[in-house]
Design a protein around this motif. Sequence first.
Motif, PDB file in Angstrom:
ATOM      1  N   CYS A   1       1.585  -1.356   0.274  1.00 19.55           N
ATOM      2  CA  CYS A   1      -0.015  -0.110  -0.163  1.00 19.55           C
ATOM      3  C   CYS A   1       0.834   0.967  -0.136  1.00 19.55           C
ATOM      4  O   CYS A   1       1.835   1.130   1.019  1.00 19.55           O
ATOM      5  N   GLN A   2       1.036   2.121  -1.219  1.00 19.20           N
ATOM      6  CA  GLN A   2       1.392   3.519  -1.122  1.00 19.20           C
ATOM      7  C   GLN A   2       0.676   4.349  -1.332  1.00 19.20           C
ATOM      8  O   GLN A   2      -0.741   4.449  -1.543  1.00 19.20           O
ATOM      9  N   MET A   3       0.747   5.587   0.018  1.00 15.36           N
ATOM     10  CA  MET A   3      -0.507   6.958  -0.119  1.00 15.36           C
ATOM     11  C   MET A   3       1.003   8.194  -0.076  1.00 15.36           C
ATOM     12  O   MET A   3       2.184   7.963   0.604  1.00 15.36           O
ATOM     13  N   GLY A   4       0.424   9.005   0.068  1.00 13.28           N
ATOM     14  CA  GLY A   4       0.969  10.847   0.181  1.00 13.28           C
ATOM     15  C   GLY A   4       0.279  11.745  -0.216  1.00 13.28           C
ATOM     16  O   GLY A   4      -0.624  11.384  -1.200  1.00 13.28           O
ATOM     17  N   SER A   5       0.893  12.578   0.040  1.00 12.43           N
ATOM     18  CA  SER A   5       0.250  13.725  -0.416  1.00 12.43           C
ATOM     19  C   SER A   5      -0.233  14.388  -1.966  1.00 12.43           C
ATOM     20  O   SER A   5      -0.905  15.193  -2.384  1.00 12.43           O
ATOM     21  N   THR A   6       0.388  14.101  -2.919  1.00 10.06           N
ATOM     22  CA  THR A   6       1.360  14.490  -3.786  1.00 10.06           C
ATOM     23  C   THR A   6       1.783  13.171  -4.728  1.00 10.06           C
ATOM     24  O   THR A   6       2.150  11.855  -4.292  1.00 10.06           O
ATOM     25  N   LYS A   7       1.416  12.827  -6.487  1.00 11.74           N
ATOM     26  CA  LYS A   7       1.194  11.768  -6.875  1.00 11.74           C
ATOM     27  C   LYS A   7       2.743  11.512  -6.899  1.00 11.74           C
ATOM     28  O   LYS A   7       3.254   9.830  -7.438  1.00 11.74           O
ATOM     29  N   ASP A   8       3.546  12.016  -6.820  1.00  7.21           N
ATOM     30  CA  ASP A   8       5.030  12.644  -6.611  1.00  7.21           C
ATOM     31  C   ASP A   8       5.854  12.074  -5.375  1.00  7.21           C
ATOM     32  O   ASP A   8       6.646  11.984  -5.188  1.00  7.21           O
ATOM     33  N   ASN A   9       4.692  11.924  -4.316  1.00 12.81           N
ATOM     34  CA  ASN A   9       5.546  11.492  -2.912  1.00 12.81           C
ATOM     35  C   ASN A   9       4.972  11.270  -2.176  1.00 12.81           C
ATOM     36  O   ASN A   9       3.968  11.127  -1.135  1.00 12.81           O
ATOM     37  N   LEU A  10       5.007   9.646  -2.792  1.00 14.89           N
ATOM     38  CA  LEU A  10       4.507   8.536  -1.878  1.00 14.89           C
ATOM     39  C   LEU A  10       4.842   7.739  -0.681  1.00 14.89           C
ATOM     40  O   LEU A  10       5.546   6.727  -0.646  1.00 14.89           O
ATOM     41  N   ASN A  11       4.762   8.652   0.252  1.00 13.82           N
ATOM     42  CA  ASN A  11       5.702   8.252   1.639  1.00 13.82           C
ATOM     43  C   ASN A  11       5.576   7.097   2.837  1.00 13.82           C
ATOM     44  O   ASN A  11       6.507   7.163   3.665  1.00 13.82           O
ATOM     45  N   PHE A  12       4.495   7.811   2.230  1.00 11.19           N
ATOM     46  CA  PHE A  12       3.527   6.239   2.769  1.00 11.19           C
ATOM     47  C   PHE A  12       4.247   5.002   2.749  1.00 11.19           C
ATOM     48  O   PHE A  12       2.954   4.857   1.712  1.00 11.19           O
ATOM     49  N   GLU A  13       4.516   3.840   2.663  1.00 10.82           N
ATOM     50  CA  GLU A  13       4.515   2.650   2.319  1.00 10.82           C
ATOM     51  C   GLU A  13       5.340   1.486   3.328  1.00 10.82           C
ATOM     52  O   GLU A  13       5.634   1.456   3.635  1.00 10.82           O
ATOM     53  N   ARG A  14       3.627   0.685   2.663  1.00 11.83           N
ATOM     54  CA  ARG A  14       3.663  -0.722   3.831  1.00 11.83           C
ATOM     55  C   ARG A  14       3.776  -2.054   2.878  1.00 11.83           C
ATOM     56  O   ARG A  14       2.340  -1.797   1.932  1.00 11.83           O
ATOM     57  N   ALA A  15       4.281  -2.800   3.718  1.00 16.33           N
ATOM     58  CA  ALA A  15       3.580  -4.032   3.463  1.00 16.33           C
ATOM     59  C   ALA A  15       2.001  -4.791   3.673  1.00 16.33           C
ATOM     60  O   ALA A  15       1.478  -4.253   5.063  1.00 16.33           O
ATOM     61  N   ILE A  16       1.194  -5.635   2.836  1.00 13.34           N
ATOM     62  CA  ILE A  16      -0.124  -5.114   3.113  1.00 13.34           C
ATOM     63  C   ILE A  16      -0.388  -7.210   2.800  1.00 13.34           C
ATOM     64  O   ILE A  16       0.143  -7.462   1.984  1.00 13.34           O
ATOM     65  N   THR A  17      -1.735  -7.663   3.718  1.00 17.75           N
ATOM     66  CA  THR A  17      -1.826  -9.394   3.192  1.00 17.75           C
ATOM     67  C   THR A  17      -3.100  -8.988   4.252  1.00 17.75           C
ATOM     68  O   THR A  17      -3.737  -7.990   4.076  1.00 17.75           O
ATOM     69  N   LYS A  18      -3.790 -10.328   4.220  1.00 16.82           N
ATOM     70  CA  LYS A  18      -4.852 -10.792   4.207  1.00 16.82           C
ATOM     71  C   LYS A  18      -5.299 -10.267   5.554  1.00 16.82           C
ATOM     72  O   LYS A  18      -4.816 -10.079   6.267  1.00 16.82           O
ATOM     73  N   ASN A  19      -6.506 -10.359   6.304  1.00 15.13           N
ATOM     74  CA  ASN A  19      -7.017  -9.145   7.009  1.00 15.13           C
ATOM     75  C   ASN A  19      -6.727  -7.791   7.250  1.00 15.13           C
ATOM     76  O   ASN A  19      -6.980  -7.571   8.501  1.00 15.13           O
TER      77      ASN A  19
END
Length: 137
Positions: free
Chosen positions: A69-87
């Motif tokens: 999962c990636q998130m950020g305030s702009t499409k060029d700054n996705l500074n939140f990145e986490r592995a995700i899995t079931k549940n």
Amino acid sequence: MDYKDYGKKPYMLNIEDATNQNDNFRTTIWTGDKLQLTVMSIQPNDEAGLEVHKYSDQFIRIEEGQGICQMGSTKDNLNFERAITKNDAVVVPANMWHNIINTGGKSMKLYTIYSSPEHKQGTIHRLREDATRNIDD
């Protein structure tokens, strides 16, 4: 399950079964005035697609598979990145750029709740390419 939009009337379903049995990229299950429920199937090495919902908060729950999962305030700054899995659950604030990427070897199954609705009532995208071309079935 009959995959169609049951919106604006009372409805109940087994969300885990509906999510795991869905083979479409995106299927809208219920659309109301302020809420929308969709189920998704993201193929291996594919993604939901980088997007932002200006006015909608979003809740995503992973039923099967693994990814990032990636998130950020702009499409060029996705500074939140986490592995995700079931549940796992992901909460995306309105106006936040985000993407879900399937890094596993099987389809990632998830459901998502938008508040307020994001897609046209009854939307079915069989493939991700249909979503990027904005084809609403």
